[in-house]
Scaffold this active site. Structure first.
Site, PDB file in Angstrom:
ATOM      1  CE  LYS A 180      -2.107   3.499   2.324  1.00  0.00           C
ATOM      2  NZ  LYS A 180      -1.848   4.409   1.197  1.00  0.00           N
ATOM      3  CB  SER A 234       3.967  10.196  10.790  1.00  0.00           C
ATOM      4  OG  SER A 234       2.786   9.426  10.855  1.00  0.00           O
ATOM      5  CB  VAL A 237       0.680   6.570  10.879  1.00  0.00           C
ATOM      6  CG1 VAL A 237       0.204   5.323  10.152  1.00  0.00           C
ATOM      7  CG2 VAL A 237      -0.242   7.738  10.568  1.00  0.00           C
ATOM      8  CD  GLU A 255      13.585   1.998  10.638  1.00  0.00           C
ATOM      9  OE1 GLU A 255      13.902   3.119  11.098  1.00  0.00           O
ATOM     10  OE2 GLU A 255      13.961   0.930  11.153  1.00  0.00           O
ATOM     11  CB  CYS A 289      13.374   9.571   8.382  1.00  0.00           C
ATOM     12  SG  CYS A 289      14.205   8.262   7.512  1.00  0.00           S
ATOM     13  CD  GLU A 390      10.447  13.363  10.833  1.00  0.00           C
ATOM     14  OE1 GLU A 390       9.336  12.812  10.944  1.00  0.00           O
ATOM     15  OE2 GLU A 390      11.450  12.780  10.388  1.00  0.00           O
TER      16      GLU A 390
HETATM   17  N1  LIG Z   1      10.266   8.445   8.420  1.00  0.00           N
HETATM   18  C1  LIG Z   1       9.978   8.881   7.232  1.00  0.00           C
HETATM   19  O1  LIG Z   1      10.699   8.625   6.326  1.00  0.00           O
HETATM   20  C2  LIG Z   1       8.742   9.646   6.996  1.00  0.00           C
HETATM   21  C3  LIG Z   1       8.254  10.484   7.957  1.00  0.00           C
HETATM   22  N2  LIG Z   1       7.144  11.183   7.719  1.00  0.00           N
HETATM   23  C4  LIG Z   1       6.693  12.103   8.767  1.00  0.00           C
HETATM   24  O2  LIG Z   1       5.301  12.047   8.839  1.00  0.00           O
HETATM   25  C5  LIG Z   1       4.730  13.321   8.616  1.00  0.00           C
HETATM   26  C6  LIG Z   1       3.391  13.155   7.946  1.00  0.00           C
HETATM   27  O3  LIG Z   1       3.542  12.532   6.674  1.00  0.00           O
HETATM   28  P1  LIG Z   1       2.427  11.529   6.185  1.00  0.00           P
HETATM   29  O4  LIG Z   1       2.521  11.256   4.763  1.00  0.00           O
HETATM   30  O5  LIG Z   1       1.137  12.060   6.655  1.00  0.00           O
HETATM   31  O6  LIG Z   1       2.854  10.189   6.969  1.00  0.00           O
HETATM   32  P2  LIG Z   1       1.943   8.976   7.359  1.00  0.00           P
HETATM   33  O7  LIG Z   1       2.597   8.281   8.490  1.00  0.00           O
HETATM   34  O8  LIG Z   1       0.542   9.413   7.507  1.00  0.00           O
HETATM   35  O9  LIG Z   1       1.984   8.061   6.036  1.00  0.00           O
HETATM   36  C7  LIG Z   1       2.855   6.974   5.829  1.00  0.00           C
HETATM   37  C8  LIG Z   1       2.082   5.818   5.213  1.00  0.00           C
HETATM   38  O10 LIG Z   1       1.115   5.336   6.158  1.00  0.00           O
HETATM   39  C9  LIG Z   1      -0.185   5.341   5.577  1.00  0.00           C
HETATM   40  N3  LIG Z   1      -1.180   5.523   6.620  1.00  0.00           N
HETATM   41  C10 LIG Z   1      -1.803   6.664   6.991  1.00  0.00           C
HETATM   42  N4  LIG Z   1      -2.683   6.419   7.985  1.00  0.00           N
HETATM   43  C11 LIG Z   1      -2.607   5.092   8.248  1.00  0.00           C
HETATM   44  C12 LIG Z   1      -3.259   4.225   9.178  1.00  0.00           C
HETATM   45  N5  LIG Z   1      -4.187   4.668  10.028  1.00  0.00           N
HETATM   46  N6  LIG Z   1      -2.931   2.926   9.192  1.00  0.00           N
HETATM   47  C13 LIG Z   1      -1.989   2.459   8.351  1.00  0.00           C
HETATM   48  N7  LIG Z   1      -1.360   3.217   7.430  1.00  0.00           N
HETATM   49  C14 LIG Z   1      -1.647   4.518   7.385  1.00  0.00           C
HETATM   50  C15 LIG Z   1      -0.106   6.452   4.548  1.00  0.00           C
HETATM   51  O11 LIG Z   1      -1.159   6.356   3.615  1.00  0.00           O
HETATM   52  P3  LIG Z   1      -1.698   7.677   2.857  1.00  0.00           P
HETATM   53  O12 LIG Z   1      -0.567   8.167   2.036  1.00  0.00           O
HETATM   54  O13 LIG Z   1      -2.796   7.172   2.017  1.00  0.00           O
HETATM   55  O14 LIG Z   1      -2.114   8.635   3.907  1.00  0.00           O
HETATM   56  C16 LIG Z   1       1.271   6.196   3.962  1.00  0.00           C
HETATM   57  O15 LIG Z   1       1.240   5.105   3.083  1.00  0.00           O
HETATM   58  C17 LIG Z   1       5.773  14.065   7.822  1.00  0.00           C
HETATM   59  O16 LIG Z   1       5.645  15.419   7.973  1.00  0.00           O
HETATM   60  C18 LIG Z   1       7.034  13.532   8.430  1.00  0.00           C
HETATM   61  O17 LIG Z   1       7.328  14.225   9.615  1.00  0.00           O
HETATM   62  C19 LIG Z   1       6.451  11.053   6.550  1.00  0.00           C
HETATM   63  C20 LIG Z   1       6.888  10.242   5.549  1.00  0.00           C
HETATM   64  C21 LIG Z   1       8.117   9.487   5.702  1.00  0.00           C
HETATM   65  O1  LIG Z   2      18.432   9.007   3.748  1.00  0.00           O
HETATM   66  C1  LIG Z   2      18.010   8.065   3.082  1.00  0.00           C
HETATM   67  O2  LIG Z   2      18.560   7.703   2.050  1.00  0.00           O
HETATM   68  C2  LIG Z   2      16.823   7.284   3.527  1.00  0.00           C
HETATM   69  C3  LIG Z   2      15.929   8.115   4.341  1.00  0.00           C
HETATM   70  C4  LIG Z   2      14.693   7.405   4.730  1.00  0.00           C
HETATM   71  O3  LIG Z   2      14.652   6.230   4.923  1.00  0.00           O
HETATM   72  C5  LIG Z   2      13.461   8.156   4.890  1.00  0.00           C
HETATM   73  O4  LIG Z   2      13.484   9.371   4.804  1.00  0.00           O
HETATM   74  O5  LIG Z   2      12.434   7.515   5.088  1.00  0.00           O
END
Ligand SMILES: NC(=O)C1=CN([C@@H]2O[C@H](COP(=O)(O)OP(=O)(O)OC[C@H]3O[C@@H](n4cnc5c(N)ncnc54)[C@H](OP(=O)(O)O)[C@@H]3O)[C@@H](O)[C@H]2O)C=CC1
Ligand SMILES: O=C(O)CCC(=O)C(=O)O
Length: 488
Positions: A180, A234, A237, A255, A289, A390
């Site tokens: 997904k 995030s 989630v 992660e 991240c 973050e």
């Molecule tokens: N560690 C990292 O690499 C990341 C961190 N983030 C952090 O998260 C913040 C918000 O970003 P966001 O895109 O909203 O991140 P989310 O955690 O909401 O999204 C990550 C994934 O989880 C899915 N998801 C959302 N809600 C649920 C749920 N209830 N159960 C299971 N899966 C779910 C999302 O689907 P859908 O896209 O359909 O909402 C997406 O595929 C960013 O500002 C950043 O701080 C975000 C992305 C990557």
């Molecule tokens: O820095 C990278 O190459 C990976 C970072 C990462 O895993 C993320 O932002 O989710």
């Protein structure tokens, strides 16, 4: 007006077929560099489609597991070749869909290819150990078995590399997969799945269902036939995913966020440190991240470092990721853009001093995009929101420190522990940093971002579920150990 006529609608990939249910609404995937351009439409699927994908994955798992690792690897090599043949096109889609610059998108796609080839080779490597038994006549050894069906929930910031670094090890170790992808980057993900389709994986081994996190993501968490869940996104989630998986006894791997520090010691090579701080903090518009967020600078070199940093930040060219010469693209979505601007406002409201940036970019040609200036704050207190949460945007917080010990203490004063770096030539400081910093990735004279596919990746504290992805570490999540005792 959105340019709908040119945009393609992408289906779900279930049991080896591209399928769209009649009643599905479609979600436009919008170009963050120009909100009037739709890159493609994806299905807002229902639980019924998720069920169909999970059933297909469940039905395929025994035959897939029974193939040799080498045979499974052949499929991964083919997927790598397909992705390689479409590298330019898929990278361009990524740039249009989530904004990162084309060179970054090409680099990420090349990384996806390398990950596929790495794990293809993993099919030929050892999976267990022989352990001496106390019984002289017995043979005792470990072997590994796949989990079964693995649910992959991926974010939008690395729409090629992250799905692949989760799917490739899942598949090589004998699991079947339901992906997904993040809705924000689902068109790019669909193109990656087209490469898996073209590689000829048996029906049901690889599946993709797009749709909202609350329906399809949560559906993966709750599904009784999904045996393992791997998530990046995030903290909010991620915790929900972990709790849901734990409650029904599924294995999970999370992660999540970072608030990554860099320490600039008094003896640092300041030009190198400036380069690493800018690249670590602002590349990909800070949406990693592993991005550098908090910059702890020794008082002795603070002013020089600050001047050098600002003179370089001033030169960064913000623009459309497809334009040659653009150094930094837009935020990936309107939501992300608003979040970043609201953090900048909080920084100002809580008393940090803005040294550079802080505003929307609305210059000619960029007025319809989600552009934020590269932003640098100083006089940031460790208790301020911009030093704790973050941001996931192009924002650096400079914090002056009186000593190396203070730098380490403040760098560790966070709920996160993903990546950390130091710039120094002092071996004593380097060794103390390696020992004392709370981070899963420890980087010396190198930026905080920079993940190598063959090495373990993951964080301490609230950055992860304490597991590691990538490299040989992936086998720990995607398999279970069997300890075997054999006696004639
Ligand atoms: N560690 C990292 O690499 C990341 C961190 N983030 C952090 O998260 C913040 C918000 O970003 P966001 O895109 O909203 O991140 P989310 O955690 O909401 O999204 C990550 C994934 O989880 C899915 N998801 C959302 N809600 C649920 C749920 N209830 N159960 C299971 N899966 C779910 C999302 O689907 P859908 O896209 O359909 O909402 C997406 O595929 C960013 O500002 C950043 O701080 C975000 C992305 C990557
Ligand atoms: O820095 C990278 O190459 C990976 C970072 C990462 O895993 C993320 O932002 O989710």
């Amino acid at each position: 007006m959105k340019t709908q006529t040119e945009a393609i609608t992408y289906s779900n990939y279930i049991n080896g077929e591209w399928i769209s249910a009649d009643g599905n609404s479609l979600e436009p995937s919008v170009n963050p560099a120009n909100k009037n351009e739709v890159v493609g439409y994806v299905q807002l699927s229902s639980r019924a489609e998720l069920d169909a994908a999970v059933s297909a994955a469940k039905a395929a798992k025994t035959e897939w597991r029974k193939l040799s690792g080498a045979a499974r690897g052949e499929f991964l090599y083919k997927a790598a070749n397909m992705l390689e043949s479409r590298l330019d096109e898929i990278a361009e889609t990524m740039t249009k869909e989530m904004g990162k610059t084309l060179p970054e998108a090409k680099g990420e796609t090349a990384r996806g290819i390398a990950i596929l080839r790495y794990y293809a080779g993993e099919g030929m490597r050892k999976v267990g150990d022989v352990i001496p038994s106390t019984d002289q006549e017995a043979l005792m050894f470990t072997t590994r078995t796949p989990l079964g069906v693995v649910g992959v929930i991926s974010p939008w910031n690395f729409p090629v590399a992250i799905p692949i670094w989760k799917m490739a090890p899942a598949l090589i170790y004998g699991n079947t997969v339901v992906l997904k992808p993040a809705t924000e980057a689902a068109v790019t993900a669909a193109k990656v799945i087209e490469c898996f389709d073209a590689a000829g994986f048996p029906a049901g081994v690889v599946n993709m269902v797009t749709g909202s996190g609350s329906i399809i993501g949560q559906g993966i968490v709750d599904h009784p036939d999904i045996n393992g869940i791997t998530f990046t996104g995030s903290n909010e989630v991620g915790k929900r995913v972990g709790q849901g998986a734990f409650a029904r006894g599924a294995k999970y791997q999370l992660e999540m966020g970072g608030k990554n520090p860099v320490i600039i010691a008094s003896d640092a090579d300041l030009d190198l440190a400036v380069e690493g701080t800018i690249s670590g903090g602002l590349r990909s518009t800070g949406q990693k991240c592993t991005a550098t967020s908090r910059v702890f600078v020794a008082v002795e070199v603070y002013d020089t470092f600050k001047d050098k940093l600002l003179s370089k930040v001033r030169e960064l060219k913000v623009g459309h990721g497809l334009d040659a010469g653009t150094w930094m693209g837009p935020c990936a979505s309107e939501n992300q853009y608003k979040t970043v601007l609201s953090y900048i406002d909080k920084g100002l409201a809580e008393g940090a001093d803005l040294l550079f940036g802080g505003k929307k970019v609305t210059s000619e040609g960029l007025e319809n995009g989600f552009y934020v200036e590269p932003t640098v704050f100083e006089n940031v207190d460790i208790k301020m929101t911009i030093a704790r949460e973050e941001i996931f945007g192009p924002v650096l917080a400079l914090i002056k420190v009186e000593s190396f010990e203070e730098a380490i203490e403040l760098a560790n004063d966070t709920e996160f522990g993903l990546s950390a770096s130091i710039y120094t030539k002092d071996i004593g400081k380097i060794l103390a940093f390696i020992n004392d910093i709370d981070a899963g990735l420890v980087r010396v004279n190198a930026e905080t971002a920079g993940v190598e596919l063959q090495a373990p990746f993951g964080g301490m504290k609230q950055s992860s579920s304490h597991s590691r992805e990538q490299g040989q570490a992936a086998i720990e999540f995607f398999t279970s150990i069997k300890t075997v005792f054999v006696k004639a």
